[in-house]
Scaffold this active site. Structure first.
Site, PDB file in Angstrom:
ATOM      1  N   ASP A 149     -23.648   9.248  -6.269  1.00  0.00           N
ATOM      2  CA  ASP A 149     -24.029   7.868  -6.557  1.00  0.00           C
ATOM      3  C   ASP A 149     -22.713   7.550  -7.483  1.00  0.00           C
ATOM      4  O   ASP A 149     -22.047   8.708  -8.397  1.00  0.00           O
ATOM      5  CB  ASP A 149     -25.269   7.677  -7.389  1.00  0.00           C
ATOM      6  CG  ASP A 149     -25.309   6.319  -7.637  1.00  0.00           C
ATOM      7  OD1 ASP A 149     -25.934   5.269  -6.962  1.00  0.00           O
ATOM      8  OD2 ASP A 149     -24.905   5.599  -8.723  1.00  0.00           O
ATOM      9  N   TYR A 168     -21.402  -2.157 -14.754  1.00  0.00           N
ATOM     10  CA  TYR A 168     -22.737  -1.707 -15.065  1.00  0.00           C
ATOM     11  C   TYR A 168     -22.761  -1.091 -16.882  1.00  0.00           C
ATOM     12  O   TYR A 168     -23.848  -1.253 -17.234  1.00  0.00           O
ATOM     13  CB  TYR A 168     -22.775  -0.413 -14.320  1.00  0.00           C
ATOM     14  CG  TYR A 168     -23.200  -0.619 -12.902  1.00  0.00           C
ATOM     15  CD1 TYR A 168     -24.443  -1.252 -12.456  1.00  0.00           C
ATOM     16  CD2 TYR A 168     -22.358  -0.041 -11.921  1.00  0.00           C
ATOM     17  CE1 TYR A 168     -24.752  -1.318 -11.215  1.00  0.00           C
ATOM     18  CE2 TYR A 168     -22.676  -0.357 -10.597  1.00  0.00           C
ATOM     19  CZ  TYR A 168     -23.850  -1.214 -10.360  1.00  0.00           C
ATOM     20  OH  TYR A 168     -24.359  -1.524  -9.021  1.00  0.00           O
TER      21      TYR A 168
END
Length: 385
Positions: free
Chosen positions: A117, A192
């Site tokens: 990820d 993010y």
């Protein structure tokens, strides 16, 4: 699902089996770039259709792989992940190996994509974050002031030793099938970190980018260093190519991309140039940015489904292969419709210097796996030279 995965045989340099985690693996005898032939030895992946296409060389057929192919739609993926959180799955070499191999076994794709990820390197350096099901990465302390940068220390190979271990296991199993490593690009990681999680409008991110350009530049530069280190670990462990995902950069206008993002992405791509492995760059909704993203230094430009490949090559310019770009939603239609839309993609790619067939975004979770298998077979058959 601990301990339920099948064993994979390997041997040490002395010929004895060696076990790591739940798997036997083969000891690596030498380390070499996947795009260079080892001295006195043939490289297993060098002549693969995937790497030939990335190098814009003649291929026996158009190579195929899928973004998010490692899991998502596969029942065997859901079974092996049962009871294991996403980030834990990314840090267990046995699970990473099994999940990465699943779509290769099932679909006969031309390349494997490393199961991980984009926030893994951030977690590895101690950023307090988690991946929440149905939401995505959530950051406990968003970065919005200069003192918040202290969360971002340098990444070392020891921080992600499980990545090195998993890639060693995978390259032993994959043989002539190339392994693609990847990382999140600085802008997407910054989004993010600044937003504290996924965002539709990126209002905090853009507020920082416009309101404190010096802090923004320092944030992206630090993320470029972390991303570069993460890609180097993967290449040195045996990855045959790398892809830089800038998932959210399509939210920017070209002038903002050139001024505030492109330098950091270029730094990442340049940092791994000496390894000689193909560098792929991909973003979503980036039709207006394709030329600039190509200038950042990629060898292969990923194109989402919104821009036809014959138009994309005009925007990107010569000297690069293109990757893409079937709309992933097409796979929910009839086989005849999928083949017709695939023919359109292949026709648009007919004049390209190099083409890697892919979806124009990731595999959707409810996609029928058999539709993907049929698609790979169709492209291979249709493009056989």
């Amino acid at each position: 699902m601990r301990g339920r995965l099948g064993g994979m045989c390997g041997r040490t340099a002395q010929g004895h089996p060696r076990r790591v985690g739940h798997f036997f693996i083969r000891a690596k005898i030498w380390v070499v770039s996947a795009n260079e032939r080892p001295t006195g030895q043939p490289s297993q992946t060098y002549d693969s259709a995937f790497l030939k296409a990335c190098r814009r060389e003649p291929v026996p057929h158009t190579p195929v792989w899928f973004m998010r192919q490692a899991g998502r739609s596969l029942p065997e993926y859901r079974k092996v992940r049962e009871g294991t959180a996403m980030l834990e799955s990314c840090m267990r070499p046995d699970l990473v190996t099994e999940i990465t191999l699943q779509p290769v076994r099932r679909h006969n794709v031309d390349a494997a994509i490393f199961f991980s990820d984009i926030v893994v390197p951030l977690k590895a350096i101690g950023v307090d974050l988690d991946i929440k099901p149905g939401v995505g990465p959530v950051v406990a302390q968003p970065i919005r002031r200069r003192e918040d940068l202290a969360q971002l220390r340098d990444l070392t190979p020891e921080d992600v030793s499980y990545v090195t271990e998993a890639i060693g296991m995978l390259t032993s199993e994959l043989g002539a099938t190339p392994l693609i490593g990847f990382a999140g690009a600085p802008f997407t990681l910054a989004s993010y970190l600044v937003e504290g999680g996924p965002s539709k409008n990126h209002e905090h991110t853009k507020a920082l980018m416009y309101g404190d350009p010096e802090l923004w530049a320092d944030l992206l530069d630090r993320l470029a260093e972390i991303t570069s280190a993460f890609l180097k670990v993967q290449i040195e462990a045996g990855a045959s190519a790398v892809q830089l995902f800038d998932s959210w950069v399509g939210a920017l206008a070209p002038a903002d991309y050139r001024r505030s993002v492109m330098p950091a992405s270029a730094k990442v791509l340049e940092s791994v140039a000496s390894y000689g492995v193909p560098r792929i760059h991909f973003g979503v909704g980036t039709g207006e940015l394709l030329g600039l993203m190509g200038e950042a230094g990629a060898d292969v430009m990923g194109v989402d489904y919104r821009v036809a490949l014959d138009e994309a090559v005009r925007r990107v310019g010569p000297g690069k292969a293109l990757q893409g770009n079937l709309d992933p939603a097409v796979l929910f239609s009839t086989t005849e419709a999928v083949e017709a839309k695939t023919d359109e993609v292949l026709a648009a790619a007919a004049g390209l210097e190099g083409h890697v067939f892919n979806l124009g975004h990731g595999v959707l979770p409810t996609t029928d796996p058999d539709a993907l298998t049929r698609l790979v077979d169709y492209v291979h058959t249709k493009t056989a030279r």
